[in-house]
Design a protein around this motif. Structure first.
Motif, short mmCIF file in Angstrom:
data_model
loop_
_atom_site.label_atom_id
_atom_site.label_comp_id
_atom_site.label_asym_id
_atom_site.label_seq_id
_atom_site.Cartn_x
_atom_site.Cartn_y
_atom_site.Cartn_z
N ASP A 217 11.00 35.69 -8.56
CA ASP A 217 9.79 36.39 -8.99
C ASP A 217 10.09 37.64 -9.80
O ASP A 217 9.15 38.32 -10.24
CB ASP A 217 8.93 36.76 -7.77
CG ASP A 217 8.33 35.54 -7.09
OD1 ASP A 217 8.04 34.56 -7.81
OD2 ASP A 217 8.16 35.57 -5.86
N SER A 219 10.97 40.14 -12.81
CA SER A 219 10.61 40.12 -14.22
C SER A 219 11.86 39.93 -15.05
O SER A 219 12.99 40.17 -14.60
CB SER A 219 9.93 41.43 -14.61
OG SER A 219 10.87 42.50 -14.56
N SER A 265 6.36 41.21 -19.15
CA SER A 265 5.49 40.31 -18.39
C SER A 265 6.16 38.99 -18.02
O SER A 265 5.75 38.33 -17.05
CB SER A 265 4.21 40.03 -19.18
OG SER A 265 4.53 39.39 -20.42
N ARG A 267 8.51 36.24 -16.46
CA ARG A 267 9.21 36.11 -15.18
C ARG A 267 10.50 35.32 -15.39
O ARG A 267 10.53 34.35 -16.18
CB ARG A 267 8.33 35.39 -14.15
CG ARG A 267 7.09 36.16 -13.77
CD ARG A 267 7.43 37.35 -12.90
NE ARG A 267 6.58 38.49 -13.21
CZ ARG A 267 6.72 39.70 -12.69
NH1 ARG A 267 7.73 39.95 -11.88
NH2 ARG A 267 5.90 40.66 -13.01
N ARG A 269 11.91 33.17 -13.60
CA ARG A 269 11.85 31.75 -13.26
C ARG A 269 11.37 30.90 -14.44
O ARG A 269 11.62 29.70 -14.49
CB ARG A 269 10.91 31.54 -12.06
CG ARG A 269 9.47 31.95 -12.30
CD ARG A 269 8.56 31.52 -11.15
NE ARG A 269 7.21 32.03 -11.34
CZ ARG A 269 6.76 33.15 -10.80
NH1 ARG A 269 7.56 33.87 -10.01
NH2 ARG A 269 5.53 33.57 -11.03
N ASP A 270 10.66 31.55 -15.40
CA ASP A 270 10.12 30.82 -16.54
C ASP A 270 11.14 30.62 -17.66
O ASP A 270 10.91 29.79 -18.55
CB ASP A 270 8.89 31.55 -17.10
CG ASP A 270 7.77 31.66 -16.08
OD1 ASP A 270 7.59 30.70 -15.29
OD2 ASP A 270 7.10 32.72 -16.05
#
Length: 324
Positions: A217, A219, A265, A267, A269-270
């Protein structure tokens, strides 16, 4: 000073002649070689290698190769042997005697004493019908039709065949004993060879707070700060239990810029790569180097199968340890 001598022709002729001698040697290998191997494997003591002159120099190398590949061995100078060094030999030992002629005085003079001790003799000789060849329990034929020396005098092809026979013995025995890379390493603890063969990943990996890691989670900005702090050009992304979820590297950062994502903004994980290349802590450091080179990466995550992250091994760690 200039010369019209054709050095390359002389060199190529020498190499060709010695290569032909080795081809002939391969075709001559027979039951005597098998007998020699069996005698050495049955020996409870050491292999004592002896030889005079150029044969002695070859014998020294053979003894060293045998010793480093699981067959305890040492070289004994035949001239010194008759003046006391014969006392180094025990009844459990075996002799490898080198003599191209098979009639070298210093070698022949030792045979009665060796026989009285009941010690086996393996001959490496260019004349298997010689005194040494006839007295030996196994006679390996290292003979050549002609020396590479244009005068047919200087030991050249004959020393090459003797040396290669010694190597052939060492490797045949190594395989018969099931000698491993780890066994080899214990005979070579010094220098880069020992490090490559003995050093484990666990010995050099980064652990604890030195391992770059963030949660899924986090950033992207937090991940970049972690990468900067730890200086490995990457960070791991882990679960709350410490298991590896993914990695994010400098290369990924460049691709992120190309996608024009907001660093504040987004994350981690993305944008991370799921999973990652791992290595067991018990693996050799040399294996870690091989995997990095194959994958063209600079670090590996250290973890046991299905276990949490234990550390990271970086190329810099391998360089400091002298493995790379």
């Amino acid at each position: 000073m200039t010369s019209n001598h054709d050095y390359l022709t002389a060199a190529r002729r020498t190499i060709t002649m010695e290569a032909e001698a080795l081809t002939a040697l391969t075709e001559r290998l027979d039951e005597q070689f098998i007998r020699a191997c069996e005698l050495i494997l049955q020996t409870r003591g050491r292999v004592v290698v002896t030889g005079m002159g150029k044969s002695g120099h070859v014998g020294n190398k053979i003894a060293a190769t045998l010793a480093s590949t699981g067959t305890p061995s040492f070289f004994m100078h035949p001239g010194e042997a008759s003046h006391g060094d014969l006392g180094m030999i025990t009844r459990q030992d075996i002799i490898i005697a080198l003599s191209n002629s098979g009639e070298t005085h210093e070698i022949i003079a030792l045979l009665p004493a060796i026989k009285r001790l009941g010690i086996g003799v393996i001959a490496i000789t260019g004349q298997v019908e010689s005194t040494l060849g006839q007295e030996a329990d196994a006679a390996l034929d290292s003979g050549v039709d002609v020396e590479a020396c244009p005068l047919n005098l200087a030991p050249t092809s004959s020393t090459t065949t003797a040396l290669v026979l010694g190597d052939a013995l060492a490797i045949a025995l190594l395989e018969a004993r099931g000698f491993s890379a780890e066994d080899f390493a214990f005979s070579h603890p010094g220098g880069s060879l020992g490090k490559r063969l003995l050093l484990k990943v666990a010995d050099i990996m980064q652990t604890g707070d030195r391992v770059p890691r963030v949660g899924a989670d986090a950033s992207l900005q937090e991940a970049l700060l972690e990468m900067t702090r730890k200086g490995m050009g990457m960070t791991t992304i882990t679960s709350t239990e410490g298991h590896l979820l993914g990695v994010y590297t400098d290369g990924d950062l460049r691709r992120t810029f190309e996608r024009q994502l907001d660093l504040h903004s987004a994350r981690i994980r993305d944008v991370m790569h799921s999973g990652g290349k791992t290595i067991d802590p018990g693996a050799l450091a040399a294996e870690a180097l091989f995997r990095m080179e194959q994958a063209q990466i600079t670090s590996l995550i250290v973890a046991e199968q299905d276990g949490p992250i234990l550390g990271v091994v970086h190329m810099h760690d391998l360089l400091r340890a002298g493995v790379a």
